[in-house]
Design a protein around this motif. Structure first.
Motif, short mmCIF file in Angstrom:
data_model
loop_
_atom_site.label_atom_id
_atom_site.label_comp_id
_atom_site.label_asym_id
_atom_site.label_seq_id
_atom_site.Cartn_x
_atom_site.Cartn_y
_atom_site.Cartn_z
N VAL A 76 0.84 -1.21 0.00
CA VAL A 76 0.00 0.00 0.00
C VAL A 76 0.87 1.26 0.00
O VAL A 76 0.54 2.25 -0.65
CB VAL A 76 -1.02 -0.02 1.16
CG1 VAL A 76 -0.41 0.35 2.49
CG2 VAL A 76 -2.19 0.87 0.87
N LEU A 77 2.00 1.24 0.69
CA LEU A 77 2.89 2.40 0.68
C LEU A 77 3.51 2.63 -0.70
O LEU A 77 3.59 3.77 -1.17
CB LEU A 77 3.98 2.23 1.74
CG LEU A 77 3.52 2.26 3.20
CD1 LEU A 77 4.67 1.96 4.14
CD2 LEU A 77 2.88 3.58 3.53
N VAL A 78 3.92 1.56 -1.34
CA VAL A 78 4.50 1.68 -2.69
C VAL A 78 3.42 2.13 -3.67
O VAL A 78 3.68 2.97 -4.54
CB VAL A 78 5.14 0.34 -3.11
CG1 VAL A 78 5.47 0.32 -4.59
CG2 VAL A 78 6.38 0.07 -2.29
N SER A 79 2.21 1.60 -3.52
CA SER A 79 1.11 2.01 -4.41
C SER A 79 0.82 3.50 -4.27
O SER A 79 0.62 4.20 -5.26
CB SER A 79 -0.15 1.21 -4.11
OG SER A 79 0.05 -0.15 -4.35
N LEU A 80 0.79 3.98 -3.05
CA LEU A 80 0.56 5.41 -2.83
C LEU A 80 1.73 6.25 -3.33
O LEU A 80 1.56 7.40 -3.74
CB LEU A 80 0.28 5.69 -1.36
CG LEU A 80 -1.05 5.15 -0.83
CD1 LEU A 80 -1.14 5.34 0.68
CD2 LEU A 80 -2.21 5.81 -1.53
N GLY A 81 2.92 5.67 -3.31
CA GLY A 81 4.09 6.38 -3.82
C GLY A 81 4.08 6.55 -5.32
O GLY A 81 4.78 7.41 -5.86
N THR A 82 3.27 5.78 -6.02
CA THR A 82 3.20 5.93 -7.47
C THR A 82 2.40 7.16 -7.88
O THR A 82 2.45 7.56 -9.04
CB THR A 82 2.56 4.70 -8.14
OG1 THR A 82 1.23 4.53 -7.67
CG2 THR A 82 3.39 3.45 -7.87
N TRP A 83 1.67 7.75 -6.97
CA TRP A 83 0.88 8.96 -7.29
C TRP A 83 1.76 10.07 -7.86
O TRP A 83 1.50 10.56 -8.95
CB TRP A 83 0.12 9.39 -6.05
CG TRP A 83 -0.60 10.70 -6.20
CD1 TRP A 83 -0.17 11.91 -5.78
CD2 TRP A 83 -1.86 10.93 -6.81
NE1 TRP A 83 -1.08 12.88 -6.08
CE2 TRP A 83 -2.14 12.30 -6.72
CE3 TRP A 83 -2.79 10.11 -7.43
CZ2 TRP A 83 -3.29 12.86 -7.23
CZ3 TRP A 83 -3.94 10.67 -7.93
CH2 TRP A 83 -4.18 12.04 -7.82
N PRO A 84 2.84 10.47 -7.17
CA PRO A 84 3.64 11.55 -7.74
C PRO A 84 4.68 11.09 -8.76
O PRO A 84 5.24 11.91 -9.48
CB PRO A 84 4.33 12.16 -6.52
CG PRO A 84 4.43 11.06 -5.54
CD PRO A 84 3.24 10.19 -5.78
N THR A 85 4.97 9.81 -8.83
CA THR A 85 6.09 9.37 -9.67
C THR A 85 5.69 8.76 -11.00
O THR A 85 6.50 8.74 -11.92
CB THR A 85 6.96 8.34 -8.92
OG1 THR A 85 6.15 7.20 -8.61
CG2 THR A 85 7.53 8.93 -7.65
N SER A 86 4.49 8.25 -11.13
CA SER A 86 4.15 7.45 -12.32
C SER A 86 2.82 7.87 -12.93
O SER A 86 1.83 7.16 -12.83
CB SER A 86 4.05 5.97 -11.95
OG SER A 86 5.22 5.54 -11.33
N ASN A 87 2.78 9.02 -13.57
CA ASN A 87 1.57 9.47 -14.26
C ASN A 87 0.34 9.39 -13.36
O ASN A 87 -0.68 8.82 -13.73
CB ASN A 87 1.32 8.64 -15.53
CG ASN A 87 2.36 8.84 -16.57
OD1 ASN A 87 3.00 9.88 -16.61
ND2 ASN A 87 2.56 7.85 -17.41
N LEU A 88 0.44 9.96 -12.19
CA LEU A 88 -0.65 9.92 -11.21
C LEU A 88 -1.07 8.49 -10.89
O LEU A 88 -2.25 8.17 -10.78
CB LEU A 88 -1.86 10.73 -11.69
CG LEU A 88 -1.61 12.22 -11.92
CD1 LEU A 88 -2.85 12.87 -12.47
CD2 LEU A 88 -1.18 12.89 -10.63
N GLY A 89 -0.09 7.64 -10.69
CA GLY A 89 -0.38 6.25 -10.35
C GLY A 89 -1.02 5.49 -11.49
O GLY A 89 -1.94 4.71 -11.27
N GLY A 90 -0.53 5.67 -12.68
CA GLY A 90 -1.11 4.99 -13.83
C GLY A 90 -2.50 5.50 -14.11
O GLY A 90 -3.41 4.72 -14.38
N PHE A 91 -2.67 6.81 -14.03
CA PHE A 91 -3.96 7.47 -14.23
C PHE A 91 -5.00 6.95 -13.25
O PHE A 91 -6.14 6.67 -13.59
CB PHE A 91 -4.44 7.33 -15.68
CG PHE A 91 -3.45 7.84 -16.67
CD1 PHE A 91 -3.18 9.20 -16.75
CD2 PHE A 91 -2.76 6.98 -17.50
CE1 PHE A 91 -2.25 9.68 -17.66
CE2 PHE A 91 -1.84 7.46 -18.40
CZ PHE A 91 -1.58 8.81 -18.48
#
Length: 146
Positions: A76-91
């Motif tokens: 869950v922490l890694v998933s939330l970390g994708t928000w700023p790093t990966s196109n808003l978490g894969g859109f």
């Protein structure tokens, strides 16, 4: 198919699968080539690293369910970390798949009886009460309860 059903019933399969799908979706939506990623720096590298970790953690949840609590918290922490790093978490699709999958894996309980519907529980309780009310043949011969 029966072996797969038995295998998946002994582990948090839906949670791990959603986490793998979320990581895969984010990796697929990343379109930047490697030289651009390296030019951007750590932010660009994290854009590929975090979804790869999501995919790896989902596989670890599937194949090592005894450590599911630790993996799901990291997931869950890694998933939330994708928000700023990966196109808003894969859109938002990959982000939501990862968070929901991690929550499902965290809440999974091993060795739990399958759930029964409310109607079936009510019918079973009525049958048990009816069986308890019927006197045995010994009670009938003695003229009442012993």
């Amino acid at each position: 198919m029966n072996r797969f059903r038995q295998w998946s019933a002994r582990r948090p399969f839906p949670g791990g699968l959603l986490l793998v799908l979320g990581g895969t979706e984010i990796l697929v939506t990343m379109k930047a080539p490697l030289p651009v990623i390296l030019h951007i720096g750590m932010q660009g590298l994290a854009g590929y690293l975090l979804p790869t970790l999501m995919l790896l953690i989902g596989l670890l949840i599937l194949f090592n369910p005894s450590q599911r609590l630790f993996y799901s918290i990291i997931g869950v922490l890694v998933s939330l970390g994708t928000w700023p790093t990966s196109n808003l978490g894969g859109f938002l699709i990959g982000l939501l798949l990862g968070v929901v999958g991690s929550c499902l894996a965290f809440g999974w309980l091993p060795d739990q009886e399958p759930r029964r519907s409310r109607r079936r529980r009510k019918d079973d309780a009525a049958r048990d009460a009816k069986a308890a009310a019927v006197p045995t043949s010994f009670e009938q011969q003695a003229g009442g309860p012993a």
